[in-house]
Design a protein around this motif. Sequence first.
Motif, PDB file in Angstrom:
ATOM      1  N   ILE A 191       0.840  -1.204   0.000  1.00  0.00           N
ATOM      2  CA  ILE A 191       0.000   0.000   0.000  1.00  0.00           C
ATOM      3  C   ILE A 191       0.871   1.249   0.000  1.00  0.00           C
ATOM      4  O   ILE A 191       0.646   2.202  -0.759  1.00  0.00           O
ATOM      5  N   SER A 192       1.914   1.215   0.832  1.00  0.00           N
ATOM      6  CA  SER A 192       2.824   2.363   0.898  1.00  0.00           C
ATOM      7  C   SER A 192       3.538   2.574  -0.431  1.00  0.00           C
ATOM      8  O   SER A 192       3.698   3.715  -0.887  1.00  0.00           O
ATOM      9  N   LEU A 193       3.936   1.460  -1.068  1.00  0.00           N
ATOM     10  CA  LEU A 193       4.627   1.566  -2.343  1.00  0.00           C
ATOM     11  C   LEU A 193       3.702   2.126  -3.429  1.00  0.00           C
ATOM     12  O   LEU A 193       4.090   3.021  -4.191  1.00  0.00           O
ATOM     13  N   PHE A 194       2.487   1.602  -3.494  1.00  0.00           N
ATOM     14  CA  PHE A 194       1.548   2.055  -4.517  1.00  0.00           C
ATOM     15  C   PHE A 194       1.194   3.529  -4.341  1.00  0.00           C
ATOM     16  O   PHE A 194       0.974   4.247  -5.320  1.00  0.00           O
ATOM     17  N   ARG A 195       1.124   3.974  -3.115  1.00  0.00           N
ATOM     18  CA  ARG A 195       0.777   5.377  -2.870  1.00  0.00           C
ATOM     19  C   ARG A 195       1.855   6.324  -3.382  1.00  0.00           C
ATOM     20  O   ARG A 195       1.579   7.474  -3.696  1.00  0.00           O
ATOM     21  N   ARG A 196       3.095   5.833  -3.462  1.00  0.00           N
ATOM     22  CA  ARG A 196       4.198   6.683  -3.908  1.00  0.00           C
ATOM     23  C   ARG A 196       4.284   6.762  -5.432  1.00  0.00           C
ATOM     24  O   ARG A 196       4.951   7.641  -5.960  1.00  0.00           O
ATOM     25  N   PRO A 211       2.761   7.586  -8.991  1.00  0.00           N
ATOM     26  CA  PRO A 211       1.646   8.371  -9.563  1.00  0.00           C
ATOM     27  C   PRO A 211       0.637   7.454 -10.267  1.00  0.00           C
ATOM     28  O   PRO A 211       1.013   6.504 -10.959  1.00  0.00           O
ATOM     29  N   HIS A 212      -0.619   7.750 -10.087  1.00  0.00           N
ATOM     30  CA  HIS A 212      -1.671   6.912 -10.655  1.00  0.00           C
ATOM     31  C   HIS A 212      -1.576   6.773 -12.173  1.00  0.00           C
ATOM     32  O   HIS A 212      -1.789   5.666 -12.700  1.00  0.00           O
ATOM     33  N   PRO A 213      -1.266   7.831 -12.930  1.00  0.00           N
ATOM     34  CA  PRO A 213      -1.148   7.651 -14.396  1.00  0.00           C
ATOM     35  C   PRO A 213      -0.121   6.593 -14.783  1.00  0.00           C
ATOM     36  O   PRO A 213      -0.301   5.878 -15.766  1.00  0.00           O
ATOM     37  N   ILE A 214       0.972   6.485 -13.996  1.00  0.00           N
ATOM     38  CA  ILE A 214       1.999   5.489 -14.310  1.00  0.00           C
ATOM     39  C   ILE A 214       1.490   4.084 -14.041  1.00  0.00           C
ATOM     40  O   ILE A 214       1.660   3.170 -14.860  1.00  0.00           O
TER      41      ILE A 214
END
Length: 483
Positions: free
Chosen positions: A72-77, A79-82
């Motif tokens: 979760i921490s990794l995904f939050r870092r 950017p959503h477009p990537i």
Amino acid sequence: MSDQSDIPRVTESIHSRKRVYFIPQSPPNASEGSPSPLVYSWLDGTDRAKSLTSNTSPQSPNDSIKLPGFLISLFRRIPHPITAWARQTFLPIGFPDSVHPVYARVHLLQFIETFLWSSVSVLCSQSMLESLGISSPAATGGAVAIQWVLKDQFGEIGKLMFINRFAKSLDSHPKTWKFVGEIASLSGALMQLCTILNPSPAWFLTFASFGYAMRSIHFSIYNSTHMTFTRNFALQGNVGDIVAKDDSQQTIAHLLGLLTGITLLTVNHSPIFLFSCFFLIAPAHYHATIAFLNATRFEVLHATNLRILAREYVAAGEAQAKGVLSFDEVSAKGETVWFGESLRATWSGAKISVVGGTVDAVFDTAQALADSWRVLKDQNYLIGYRTATDSFGITFHQDATSSDVIKSIIHVTKLHKEMKSRNSADAANSSNFSELLQSTLEWTVSEYPRFAVDLEAKGWLTDAVFWGDEGNRSTWDRSRPTD
């Protein structure tokens, strides 16, 4: 407040991400004014809830699906477009719901395989090119090109010979052939590396041709078995999408492998170094292949597991425990070899020497054909028995479907059990065999519908049955011809 599990919801997949819409538990009151906004929450562990009709973020029940904290921490870092681009490029639409549960593990191992194979390919190319330069220092470019083309042509001839002999079993034994293909690839790579050991044109042509033939066989096997695996991964008919995403995944693995191989060559490109690298990479490739094959657990029916399923069902008799085994239960029996695609030599069930064979391969006499036809003329299969080998054979009508294949296997299994309960020689007698064939047909007609239902209930895919099909089909009169 009611438990979250009691709240009605609608879940959808958007670019491989899931979101859930919570359905109000009471109808709207006209006196309350405007209707409540449509609210959803992403099920990716980020607890982001958004309203489609406002810029506020209303509270909603906690998501029922949580990822590990570090992910979760990794995904939050990121950017959503990537992450959205990566999902669209490398993952099938609707992942993970649109693919088989083993998809992620299998494709990770496939990625490692491709990476290692590409690294070895660079070493092989370096070895052959250096061999050509050593073996013909005074040769023109044309002579070098001729030798290079000749080794490709000899390799293609070897591939054609393989396809002619073994193509019929690629569907029924994909994992076995996948293993053979990877061994062929490593063997071919080793032969290509050996071209650097002797500066002789004849040596180069011999080893390079055999090496290319082995690797061409690998390409042919890979293309065939890959489509079989892909068909089993696709739970929503999304074969084309999975193939495309596989290609994108393998492109990255291939590029990384080439980069690794080139990096190794910048360190050293002596024969000792090349062979050292190969003997370090080859075992890793082998173990990745074994892990890949052990991870591909598909509930696909083929002649091997179908015989085990039929034997266990028939052996249960009228006991209350009668039922069809699951995939895990069949695997736990330990009666198969070669990744579950072949029976052990100690198999005690019905010996079926040929499935879908020619008439003369199934029957040894005209009387045997007549006995089978009289009983089974209204079915889409005929069963033969050869006393000399104590084995059965099955030939199919041109109208036969996968249901007829399944039905014929369970019929043979029941027939085998009844014959074993009598003296084998007496049971093989023409009149006795016809009697047994008739009684077991009546049992099969009665039990097959339940067997088929139980197969589907245990998750087996009954729309196709795979065996070494040579395309032999027959037609026969459904009734005795009139004079």
